[in-house]
Design an enzyme around this catalytic site. Structure first.
Site: not given
Ligand code: PGA
Length: 248
Positions: A8, A10, A94, A96, A163, A169, A208
């Site tokens: 992803n 983003k 997601h 976010e 998640e 992140g 992560s």
């Molecule tokens: P990350 O993001 O691997 O940077 O923690 C995962 C995600 O938000 O899908």
């Protein structure tokens, strides 16, 4: 169950980033047939990425879609548009999106339905916040999100991504026992609702996931791949994760 490693990107990626994507597409050949490798770039890059990597096993997905097919929704993209640009999948719900755009389970479910109608595989994200986890609410939150976000029809083209919001992140991840507990709970919820069809839904872990923790996480029962943010921006890291999935 063949694992899916989905990257992803983003809101990252310009035309200059396509060389990294090309390297990922080439690396995907090494694990072809053993691991499905997908990149979800910003929508602006979907078509170019598809053209650049045609003939490779790399799958291309979108990061979100609107619930409607078309209409007066300035700035939004429909599932059909993503498909038209060359995507075969889309992420919905997601955290976010849920946080930045106030997306509710009802909205996520409508988006998931639109994606299925367009013929896309849909990756539905669920996960608890740190406060919810600290309050011992993880499974209750997941129960609500699963119930509200997954459409009622046969889930053959549905992928779930667990998640934990606090792991995204941050460099922090749950312990393997916690991941196992949550994934078992998701599996149980899916089979209770969909019967046998719930057995074959892939459940990804996201948050992560890195080359140094991927093998351990991917070995956890009922973890059928990963949704990878930061580590999907670098071909070497992302391909190391795909390689770990191939070795499980
Ligand atoms: P990350 O993001 O691997 O940077 O923690 C995962 C995600 O938000 O899908």
């Amino acid at each position: 169950m063949r694992p899916l490693i989905a990257g992803n990107w983003k809101m990252n990626g310009l035309a200059a980033s396509l060389s990294e994507a090309k390297a990922i597409a080439e690396g995907a050949r090494e694990v072809e047939g053993r691991v499905d490798v997908m990149l979800c770039p910003p929508a602006t890059l979907i078509e170019r990425l598809r053209r650049l990597t045609s003939g490779s096993p790399l799958l291309v997905g979108g990061q979100d879609c609107h619930a409607d097919v078309s209409g007066a929704h300035t700035g939004d993209l429909s599932a059909e548009m993503l498909k038209d640009a060359g995507a075969t999948a889309v992420i919905v719900g997601h955290s976010e999106r849920r946080t930045d755009h106030g997306e509710t389970d009802v909205m996520v479910r409508a988006k998931a339905q639109a994606a299925r109608t367009a013929g896309l595989t849909v990756i539905i994200c669920v996960g608890e916040t740190e406060a919810e986890r600290d309050a011992g609410q993880t499974l209750a939150v997941l129960s609500r999100q699963l119930e509200g976000s997954i459409p009622d029809e046969d889930p053959a083209d549905v992928v779930l991504a667990y998640e934990p919001v606090w792991a995204i992140g941050t460099g922090r991840t749950p312990g393997e026992a916690d991941i196992a507990q949550v994934h078992a709970y998701i599996r149980q919820t899916l089979t209770a609702r969909f019967g046998q069809a719930g057995e074959s839904v892939r459940i990804l872990y996201g948050g992560s996931m890195k080359p140094d923790n991927a093998a351990a996480i991917l070995a956890v029962r009922d973890v059928a791949g990963g949704l990878v943010g930061g580590a999907s921006l670098k071909a070497a890291d992302f391909l190391a994760i795909a390689g770990a999935a191939a070795d499980v």
